[in-house]
Design a protein around this motif. Sequence first.
Motif, mmCIF file in Angstrom:
data_model
loop_
_atom_site.group_PDB
_atom_site.id
_atom_site.type_symbol
_atom_site.label_atom_id
_atom_site.label_comp_id
_atom_site.label_asym_id
_atom_site.label_seq_id
_atom_site.Cartn_x
_atom_site.Cartn_y
_atom_site.Cartn_z
ATOM 1 N N SER A 1 -45.786 62.981 20.055
ATOM 2 C CA SER A 1 -44.531 62.616 19.406
ATOM 3 C C SER A 1 -43.472 63.695 19.594
ATOM 4 O O SER A 1 -42.291 63.393 19.818
ATOM 5 C CB SER A 1 -44.778 62.363 17.913
ATOM 6 O OG SER A 1 -43.569 62.102 17.232
ATOM 7 N N GLN B 1 -42.943 51.427 18.651
ATOM 8 C CA GLN B 1 -41.612 51.567 18.062
ATOM 9 C C GLN B 1 -40.720 50.370 18.429
ATOM 10 O O GLN B 1 -39.958 49.882 17.595
ATOM 11 C CB GLN B 1 -40.983 52.864 18.545
ATOM 12 C CG GLN B 1 -41.814 54.087 18.201
ATOM 13 C CD GLN B 1 -41.215 55.367 18.715
ATOM 14 O OE1 GLN B 1 -40.268 55.894 18.140
ATOM 15 N NE2 GLN B 1 -41.749 55.892 19.806
ATOM 16 N N HIS C 1 -35.924 55.532 20.777
ATOM 17 C CA HIS C 1 -37.386 55.444 20.709
ATOM 18 C C HIS C 1 -37.963 55.166 22.094
ATOM 19 O O HIS C 1 -38.856 54.333 22.252
ATOM 20 C CB HIS C 1 -37.798 54.352 19.724
ATOM 21 C CG HIS C 1 -37.140 54.466 18.387
ATOM 22 N ND1 HIS C 1 -37.419 55.488 17.507
ATOM 23 C CD2 HIS C 1 -36.190 53.704 17.786
ATOM 24 C CE1 HIS C 1 -36.682 55.340 16.421
ATOM 25 N NE2 HIS C 1 -35.933 54.274 16.558
ATOM 26 N N ARG D 1 -36.623 55.067 5.959
ATOM 27 C CA ARG D 1 -36.203 54.359 7.161
ATOM 28 C C ARG D 1 -34.858 53.700 6.931
ATOM 29 O O ARG D 1 -34.523 53.328 5.860
ATOM 30 C CB ARG D 1 -37.238 53.287 7.553
ATOM 31 C CG ARG D 1 -38.551 53.890 8.024
ATOM 32 C CD ARG D 1 -39.421 52.822 8.604
ATOM 33 N NE ARG D 1 -40.651 53.377 9.149
ATOM 34 C CZ ARG D 1 -41.539 52.691 9.825
ATOM 35 N NH1 ARG D 1 -41.357 51.432 10.080
ATOM 36 N NH2 ARG D 1 -42.632 53.270 10.283
ATOM 37 N N MET E 1 -38.738 57.954 12.393
ATOM 38 C CA MET E 1 -40.139 58.164 12.771
ATOM 39 C C MET E 1 -40.665 59.494 12.251
ATOM 40 O O MET E 1 -41.516 60.131 12.860
ATOM 41 C CB MET E 1 -40.310 58.085 14.291
ATOM 42 C CG MET E 1 -40.072 56.713 14.866
ATOM 43 S SD MET E 1 -41.181 55.460 14.196
ATOM 44 C CE MET E 1 -42.744 56.098 14.716
ATOM 45 N N ASP F 1 -47.955 56.193 15.310
ATOM 46 C CA ASP F 1 -46.882 56.152 14.326
ATOM 47 C C ASP F 1 -47.202 57.126 13.203
ATOM 48 O O ASP F 1 -48.099 56.885 12.386
ATOM 49 C CB ASP F 1 -46.725 54.725 13.787
ATOM 50 C CG ASP F 1 -45.503 54.571 12.899
ATOM 51 O OD1 ASP F 1 -44.775 55.581 12.702
ATOM 52 O OD2 ASP F 1 -45.251 53.461 12.403
ATOM 53 N N GLN G 1 -41.696 47.496 16.224
ATOM 54 C CA GLN G 1 -41.123 47.579 14.881
ATOM 55 C C GLN G 1 -39.648 47.183 14.886
ATOM 56 O O GLN G 1 -39.179 46.497 13.969
ATOM 57 C CB GLN G 1 -41.292 49.002 14.342
ATOM 58 C CG GLN G 1 -42.735 49.401 14.092
ATOM 59 C CD GLN G 1 -42.876 50.828 13.611
ATOM 60 O OE1 GLN G 1 -41.889 51.556 13.486
ATOM 61 N NE2 GLN G 1 -44.095 51.263 13.359
#
Length: 602
Positions: free
Chosen positions: A261, A559, A480, A602, A596, A140, A562
């Motif tokens: 990523s 992800q 994600h 966010r 992300m 992350d 979360q």
Amino acid sequence: MDGQCIFRVFWPKRLCEPIKESGYLVGWSLGSGVVVVASKVGFANTEQVKGYLSEFQHRQDLADAVIVGYLSREGEGLCEMEPRDRSPLWIDAFTARTQVAFRDVLAFGMVVPGRVIVTVYDESINEPWHYYLASPITLDLTQPHTTSPQTKHIPLQYILDHVNTAKTLYTHIHGDPPQTEHGQSAESRTSWLSNAFVSCSSWVLRASDVSVMGMRVTKVSAVGQQLDMVVRRGVYAIEQWQAKSYTRRGPQGPHNAQYASFWNSAFAALLDVILGCIVGAVLVAHSHEVSTWVLNALKQHTVTSLQQTIVWLRGWPAGLKLNNGLDGFLAELFLWLVHFWTLVFQPFTSCMRAVVVVAGYSGFVGGCSMQLAVISDTLALTTLHTYWFYMVATRIFHWQLVTLYSLFNLFRGRKHNVLRNRIDSCDYDLDQLLIGTILFTLLTYLFPTVLVYYLTFVGRRLAVIMAQGLLEIMLGLLNHNPALYVALRVRDPQMFPGGVCYDTNSKYERRFIEAAWHMPGSPVRLSRDPIPLSARNRMNVTVLHMRSLPIPVSALFFQYYQIWVQFSATYLSQGILRSLVVGDVVRPVQRLQHTMIPGAER
């Protein structure tokens, strides 16, 4: 140094093989008896080796590379005396056949008796993306990188940072790999495209900051949020491309997370667009049938069934004896609101086919996630009247519940102290008690009627919220998608280190032996046979093999974890249950998606 000392020597696996010539050991002396050996230089003298090390560029938080010892072949002479006598810690080792032994460990030319713990590590010269971490890697990128606390001992991660740099020092001494100009030419060809995209996306980001009724578009509309996230990810992807995050040639640590990523986001976007093209082609080809089905479903579930439910509540539903006057008033009120909504929404029914076509074509650009965002916004607009009904029923229920609570306190001879926010005793007059008792009785008899209508519209509101929550979860699964994380983890588990472990019974233990005591000039004898204590070398060697442990597969789905935490905190919390019981308004669905991107909101 007094007494027995413990020396921790990190030894590269490459030096466990037979060597062709003697040479100096280069690496880092970190203090407290910790030495990291990076490589052997066998083609230069002391001054040349120091020149190579002075040209080596490294991170500022690492120690300077120095000569830490000498590794000789069996029967060959020793090294120069000057660097050995000036070094605070010097390793004198030699090899014979396939075995390695330590003669002595010296400090400023003086032999120091003690125990040597040799930790063999794999320098991975041909795989620079392999490295060691004391704690699991953080995929992350939005999480801040933590540093090791200051202790009197050398932190393990500080030692591992030097171990990870050993491969860079090796390539610096023995020659860098050939470089290609393809990356520079590709960068020059795509620079103007990236600059054009960044300039075009700036006004899109400014448009997403527009507020509607005091709320940002990204907070109200799923399409606005999805468009904002796509643009931000695109800009961040261009920045990562310019920073060479698409290649595995870079510093260890966060670079692997950035590399994974970058390509995982690219793969997720590609998969999203492919699914969007498939679904979009179906929607465009069958737009008439889809729009007709959607209109019939909306009419059935948002108008017809609602009217039937209100008419059913107008009598005595399930045998409940409701108040006829209040029941008739509420039924007429909500039926009129349904009729008013039908008149307002009627002109938009002719645009439903256009909405289906727009949703289909949006999949060719924004992928299937954009189509889900269009469906979410369409669901929110077509069920807007149920939100009105819910607000009306909630306000009436909450007002009556608060009034009943206040009258109940009056009936008990108490009242609410606003200043101290508590219930105090109070003396009421007889007229006040009589009027309060009458009002309490009336509202108590009217409460079941209000409760029935409240539960009816709360159920419909919760159904809409759960439908929007399901769409948010589907959006999260697409936005994600960790498919490439899983593929990289299966193909190369060492790319995502999750810590280190030490093996005591490894094949490298046979490579390091205790050397017999020998006089200068006498042949060196290597043997594993018992040697008398008086003839033993002063070095007691313990060999460990350090391996990098990969992170568990469950850590790749961080992800999704979360998103589940946000979903459960929003929809499955005690606050929602309390709001339903006391009649507080359950706010519209909260957006669960996030970009992300480090530093992004966010």
